[in-house]
Design an enzyme around this catalytic site. Structure first.
Site, PDB file in Angstrom:
ATOM      1  N   TRP A  99       0.842  -1.212   0.000  1.00 23.32           N
ATOM      2  CA  TRP A  99       0.000   0.000   0.000  1.00 23.32           C
ATOM      3  C   TRP A  99       0.867   1.249   0.000  1.00 23.32           C
ATOM      4  O   TRP A  99       0.581   2.215  -0.711  1.00 23.32           O
ATOM      5  CB  TRP A  99      -0.991  -0.003   1.162  1.00 23.32           C
ATOM      6  CG  TRP A  99      -1.946  -1.165   1.073  1.00 23.32           C
ATOM      7  CD1 TRP A  99      -2.108  -2.152   1.998  1.00 23.32           C
ATOM      8  CD2 TRP A  99      -2.846  -1.475   0.000  1.00 23.32           C
ATOM      9  NE1 TRP A  99      -3.050  -3.053   1.562  1.00 23.32           N
ATOM     10  CE2 TRP A  99      -3.520  -2.666   0.346  1.00 23.32           C
ATOM     11  CE3 TRP A  99      -3.151  -0.865  -1.218  1.00 23.32           C
ATOM     12  CZ2 TRP A  99      -4.483  -3.259  -0.480  1.00 23.32           C
ATOM     13  CZ3 TRP A  99      -4.106  -1.459  -2.049  1.00 23.32           C
ATOM     14  CH2 TRP A  99      -4.757  -2.638  -1.674  1.00 23.32           C
ATOM     15  N   ASP A 166      -1.994   6.731   6.171  1.00 28.42           N
ATOM     16  CA  ASP A 166      -2.985   5.777   5.669  1.00 28.42           C
ATOM     17  C   ASP A 166      -3.311   4.840   6.835  1.00 28.42           C
ATOM     18  O   ASP A 166      -2.512   3.978   7.178  1.00 28.42           O
ATOM     19  CB  ASP A 166      -2.400   4.997   4.479  1.00 28.42           C
ATOM     20  CG  ASP A 166      -3.345   3.894   3.982  1.00 28.42           C
ATOM     21  OD1 ASP A 166      -4.438   3.719   4.561  1.00 28.42           O
ATOM     22  OD2 ASP A 166      -2.968   3.211   3.003  1.00 28.42           O
ATOM     23  N   LYS A 190     -12.217  -1.828   6.221  1.00 32.48           N
ATOM     24  CA  LYS A 190     -11.388  -2.679   7.068  1.00 32.48           C
ATOM     25  C   LYS A 190     -11.861  -2.649   8.525  1.00 32.48           C
ATOM     26  O   LYS A 190     -11.715  -3.637   9.217  1.00 32.48           O
ATOM     27  CB  LYS A 190      -9.914  -2.258   6.988  1.00 32.48           C
ATOM     28  CG  LYS A 190      -9.343  -2.219   5.577  1.00 32.48           C
ATOM     29  CD  LYS A 190      -8.903  -3.568   5.061  1.00 32.48           C
ATOM     30  CE  LYS A 190      -8.639  -3.600   3.565  1.00 32.48           C
ATOM     31  NZ  LYS A 190      -7.697  -2.612   3.047  1.00 32.48           N
TER      32      LYS A 190
HETATM   33  C1  LIG Z   1      -7.031  -2.083   1.794  1.00 28.94           C
HETATM   34  C2  LIG Z   1      -6.034  -1.019   1.958  1.00 28.94           C
HETATM   35  C3  LIG Z   1      -5.896   0.007   0.994  1.00 28.94           C
HETATM   36  C4  LIG Z   1      -6.713   0.050  -0.276  1.00 28.94           C
HETATM   37  O1  LIG Z   1      -7.989   0.456   0.006  1.00 28.94           O
HETATM   38  P1  LIG Z   1      -9.093   0.670  -1.137  1.00 28.94           P
HETATM   39  O2  LIG Z   1     -10.214   1.245  -0.317  1.00 28.94           O
HETATM   40  O3  LIG Z   1      -9.378  -0.662  -1.727  1.00 28.94           O
HETATM   41  O4  LIG Z   1      -8.552   1.624  -2.125  1.00 28.94           O
HETATM   42  C5  LIG Z   1      -4.976   0.987   1.235  1.00 28.94           C
HETATM   43  N1  LIG Z   1      -4.205   0.989   2.329  1.00 28.94           N
HETATM   44  C6  LIG Z   1      -4.310   0.024   3.274  1.00 28.94           C
HETATM   45  C7  LIG Z   1      -3.442   0.068   4.477  1.00 28.94           C
HETATM   46  C8  LIG Z   1      -5.229  -1.002   3.118  1.00 28.94           C
HETATM   47  O5  LIG Z   1      -5.336  -1.961   4.042  1.00 28.94           O
END
Ligand SMILES: *Cc1c(COP(=O)(O)O)cnc(C)c1O
Length: 357
Positions: A99, A166, A190
């Site tokens: 990511w 993030d 998540k």
């Molecule tokens: C799943 C995830 C993403 C991607 O998320 P999307 O909503 O599918 O774009 C980005 N960063 C982390 C840490 C993730 O777990």
């Protein structure tokens, strides 16, 4: 019912599913949540409560806006540099996994990414610790929890540079001090709600400084000005997220869920370390509480264990293809009883396979 250890979209509480499904049939006066106007007072109330719950649960200080957006965390990989990085300038990035990598990839459209440290050579099994964030960086970006590799960064590096994080896979799982961040983003699926919603928490004063002309839909300021209603928001995802945030609040908020998350992670890692058949894949001090990655000492036993888990009602335990083995994702709504069931499963498997390690 199956034990859902999937990495995302995540398990949500059963009561949230029940409330959400009844709102699909009748949210207000026999109208479905799916057919009412997003400008109706009822739905405006949903947006207002969702934002209020996020602010309350995370203790968001004044001077920050909470935005309900779309496009996933992945769109934030571009929106962050577009809104914060002046042309040709440099932003510092910590490379801790796929990511982070994808976030780094988007910077080149606007300026330069300076990778201050990386654990790529060890397949991201740890979080780099000793690195310098140059003071002239436009911002420092990191991923707090590496969903695929099972590492988590618990202490923020000290820096004067604006911090962007993030937090997709550990937001709301533990207490954080929002005032230490300038921008936090997270895909909701998540730990907050269903897919389709992205949360952004941004310090207002950092915006509007790039001198760049930004398309409205990609400009945080349009969404601030529009109260997250610049365009039609993801109505149902927001509604379900609101129900889940209510559930979290009723459980005692983040302080309480954090205690549970610590206990769940401790129990499972203790078993991985004790059980002669299994081994954790990450540096012990960086082990994630949300995504527990482990492999088997004898790789030939991985298929039989996967089958055994499936037959006994376990879902989503397969590791990401770039790590292999297994990954147990233990988001807020995963009951402690599911973790104990997994530990029992591992012990039973050890009992019957002691001789083939
Ligand atoms: C799943 C995830 C993403 C991607 O998320 P999307 O909503 O599918 O774009 C980005 N960063 C982390 C840490 C993730 O777990």
């Amino acid at each position: 019912m199956r034990h859902n250890f999937g990495a995302g979209p995540c398990i949500l509480p059963q009561e949230v599913f029940k409330q959400a499904s009844s709102a699909v049939l009748d949210f207000k006066d026999g109208l479905s949540i799916l057919e009412i106007s997003h400008r109706s007072p009822e739905f405006e109330g949903v947006v207002e409560e969702t934002v209020r719950l996020i602010k309350e649960l995370l203790n968001v200080p004044s001077g920050y806006s909470v935005l309900l957006l779309q496009g996933g965390a992945s769109l934030q990989f571009s929106m962050v540099p577009m809104n914060l990085l002046p042309d040709g300038k440099t932003a510092a990035y910590l490379e801790t996994g796929v990511w982070a990598n994808k976030a780094i990839k988007e910077v080149k459209h606007f300026g330069k990414a300076n990778i201050v440290a990386s654990s790529k050579e060890s397949n991201f099994t740890f979080i780099p610790k000793d690195y310098v964030i140059p003071e002239d960086s436009a911002y420092f970006h990191y991923t707090s929890n590496n969903t695929i590799y099972g590492t988590e960064l618990f202490t923020l590096p000290v820096t004067k540079v604006p911090v962007v994080c993030d937090m997709s896979s550990d937001i709301m799982s533990r207490q954080i001090d929002v005032s230490q961040y300038d921008l936090i983003y997270a895909g909701a699926q998540k730990n907050i709600g269903p897919a389709g919603l992205t949360i952004v928490i941004v310090k207002d004063e950092i915006l509007g400084k790039t001198g760049r002309s930004i398309p409205s839909m990609l400009d945080y300021q349009s969404h601030i000005d529009g109260g997250s209603m610049y365009n039609t928001p993801p109505v149902f995802s927001i509604y379900v997220a609101m129900l889940n945030l209510r559930w979290l609040k009723s459980k005692g908020g983040i302080a309480e869920i954090e205690k549970e998350n610590i206990a769940k992670a401790r129990a499972l890692y203790t078993e991985i370390d004790r059980n002669t058949l299994f081994r954790g894949t990450c540096a012990i001090e960086d082990r994630s509480r949300m995504n527990v990655c482990f492999v088997m000492e004898n790789p030939e036993l991985e298929k039989p264990f996967a089958k055994f888990a499936d037959e006994n009602g376990f879902e989503g335990l397969k590791g990401h293809r770039s790590v292999g083995g297994f990954r147990a994702s233990m988001y807020n709504a995963l009951p402690v009883t599911s973790v104990h069931a997994l530990i029992d499963l591992m012990q039973n498997f050890e009992e019957t396979h002691k001789n083939n390690k």
